[in-house]
Design an enzyme around this catalytic site. Structure first.
Site, short mmCIF file in Angstrom:
data_model
loop_
_atom_site.label_atom_id
_atom_site.label_comp_id
_atom_site.label_asym_id
_atom_site.label_seq_id
_atom_site.Cartn_x
_atom_site.Cartn_y
_atom_site.Cartn_z
N LYS A 1 0.66 -1.21 0.06
CA LYS A 1 -0.28 -0.04 -0.21
C LYS A 1 1.31 1.50 -0.39
O LYS A 1 0.42 2.23 -0.48
CB LYS A 1 -1.49 -0.11 0.92
CG LYS A 1 -1.93 -1.10 1.52
CD LYS A 1 -2.69 -0.81 2.26
CE LYS A 1 -2.75 -0.82 3.48
NZ LYS A 1 -1.67 -1.94 4.21
N ARG B 1 -8.86 0.89 9.24
CA ARG B 1 -8.54 -0.27 9.32
C ARG B 1 -9.97 -0.74 10.58
O ARG B 1 -9.24 -1.88 10.77
CB ARG B 1 -7.50 0.26 10.00
CG ARG B 1 -6.17 -0.55 10.00
CD ARG B 1 -5.08 -0.20 10.86
NE ARG B 1 -3.86 -0.85 9.98
CZ ARG B 1 -2.78 -0.29 9.90
NH1 ARG B 1 -2.59 0.62 9.83
NH2 ARG B 1 -1.24 -1.04 10.05
N ARG C 1 11.51 -5.85 4.77
CA ARG C 1 11.03 -4.42 4.54
C ARG C 1 12.35 -3.72 5.19
O ARG C 1 12.78 -4.42 6.46
CB ARG C 1 9.57 -4.18 4.66
CG ARG C 1 9.78 -2.40 4.52
CD ARG C 1 8.55 -2.62 4.52
NE ARG C 1 7.46 -2.69 5.63
CZ ARG C 1 6.46 -2.28 6.26
NH1 ARG C 1 5.47 -2.15 5.12
NH2 ARG C 1 5.93 -2.25 7.03
N ARG D 1 11.62 -1.42 10.79
CA ARG D 1 11.51 -0.78 11.57
C ARG D 1 10.56 -1.66 12.56
O ARG D 1 10.69 -2.58 12.50
CB ARG D 1 9.27 -0.95 10.68
CG ARG D 1 9.13 0.59 10.05
CD ARG D 1 8.51 0.66 9.55
NE ARG D 1 6.72 0.08 9.92
CZ ARG D 1 5.48 -0.03 9.07
NH1 ARG D 1 5.28 1.19 8.14
NH2 ARG D 1 4.65 -0.45 10.09
N ARG E 1 0.42 -8.46 14.21
CA ARG E 1 -0.01 -7.29 13.01
C ARG E 1 -0.81 -8.30 11.75
O ARG E 1 -2.55 -7.73 11.22
CB ARG E 1 0.80 -6.44 12.29
CG ARG E 1 1.61 -5.57 13.84
CD ARG E 1 2.81 -5.29 12.46
NE ARG E 1 2.83 -4.47 11.62
CZ ARG E 1 3.20 -3.85 10.67
NH1 ARG E 1 4.66 -4.36 10.67
NH2 ARG E 1 3.34 -3.19 9.40
P1 AMP Z 1 1.13 0.63 9.61
O1 AMP Z 1 1.98 1.66 8.70
O2 AMP Z 1 0.16 1.58 8.90
O3 AMP Z 1 1.09 -0.70 8.61
O4 AMP Z 1 0.74 1.46 10.87
C1 AMP Z 1 1.82 1.27 11.64
C2 AMP Z 1 0.60 0.97 13.65
O5 AMP Z 1 0.39 2.01 13.03
C3 AMP Z 1 -0.40 -0.36 12.82
O6 AMP Z 1 -0.01 -0.70 13.32
C4 AMP Z 1 -0.83 1.03 14.03
O7 AMP Z 1 -0.27 0.24 15.36
C5 AMP Z 1 -0.80 1.91 14.07
N1 AMP Z 1 -1.92 3.20 12.89
C6 AMP Z 1 -2.14 3.09 12.13
N2 AMP Z 1 -3.34 3.48 10.96
C7 AMP Z 1 -4.27 2.78 12.19
C8 AMP Z 1 -5.59 2.96 11.97
N3 AMP Z 1 -5.92 3.15 10.52
N4 AMP Z 1 -5.73 2.75 12.72
C9 AMP Z 1 -5.15 2.55 14.27
N5 AMP Z 1 -3.74 2.14 14.45
C10 AMP Z 1 -3.17 2.67 13.23
#
Ligand code: AMP
Length: 213
Positions: free
Chosen positions: A13, A86, A125, A158, A169
């Site tokens: 994404k 999400r 990654r 990360r 996750r």
């Molecule tokens: P991502 O980079 O999108 O994988 O997000 C990393 C982390 O940020 C996730 O594992 C959540 O802890 C938090 N996070 C990001 N976007 C959201 C969202 N829309 N709702 C809740 N937590 C989020």
């Protein structure tokens, strides 16, 4: 045009969002990037979300919606959401927000990649600490190990791309985010892209879908 990208963590994404937002002149909204930035600046919001990110759990819906609404209040460009919504509650909050602005979602694109493949991708990654460019040490390595081709800064894993957190996750995605597929499938502007191919091919398919709308 307002677009949502859906898909497992590691489905591509973020990579697609960077290219598509440039191509279509959209504002790239990544809630994950917003939270990581707040975390690295050690702001009160960063401290509030730190525990959720490191455990691979979702930040509470109410807080996510508040942060987004305040960030987007003055934004007039079309929006490209990556990593948001999400949960169904977030999707309902987003619908209400678009209604209040007399705007709508034009396309929801689900980037479909198998769980086995995304687990491998997340482990491989690396992310640039400077510009955020994303690499995969297996399929898209940098020219010099651990150094970003674009800005020369260091590439990092990360914290939430470490093995135990990856599994958490993926489970969170299954339990809380996958129901969004049914939510948006019913909306009539739902598209699915096979995300198992090279990033350029996935982009080409998405662009063709959007141009055909
Ligand atoms: P991502 O980079 O999108 O994988 O997000 C990393 C982390 O940020 C996730 O594992 C959540 O802890 C938090 N996070 C990001 N976007 C959201 C969202 N829309 N709702 C809740 N937590 C989020």
């Amino acid at each position: 045009m307002n677009i949502i990208l859906l898909g497992n963590p590691g489905s591509g994404k973020g990579t697609q969002a960077k290219v598509l937002s440039q191509k279509f002149g959209l504002f790239h909204v990544s809630t994950g990037d917003i939270f990581r930035e707040e975390l690295s600046k050690k702001t009160p919001l960063g401290q509030e979300v730190a525990g959720y990110l490191s455990a691979g759990r979702l930040v509470p819906d109410k807080l996510v919606l508040e942060v987004l609404k305040s960030r987007l209040a003055k934004e007039t460009r079309g929006l490209l959401f990556d990593g948001f919504p999400r949960t169904v509650e977030q999707a309902e909050g987003l619908d209400a927000w678009f209604d209040s602005r007399k705007a709508a979602i034009d396309a929801v694109i689900f980037i479909n990649v198998s769980e086995t493949e995304v687990a491998k991708r997340l482990g491989d990654r690396r992310t640039c600490e400077g510009c955020g460019k994303i690499y995969n040490i297996g399929t898209q390595p940098p020219q010099k190990p651990d150094v970003c081709d674009a800005c020369g800064k260091k590439l990092l894993t990360r914290d939430d791309d470490k093995p135990g957190v990856i599994l958490k996750r993926l489970q969170v995605y299954k339990d809380q985010t996958e129901p969004l597929l049914a939510y948006y499938r019913a909306s009539g502007s739902f598209y699915e892209a096979d995300g198992g191919q090279a990033p350029e091919s996935v982009t080409a398919k998405i662009v063709a879908m959007l141009n055909g709308k």
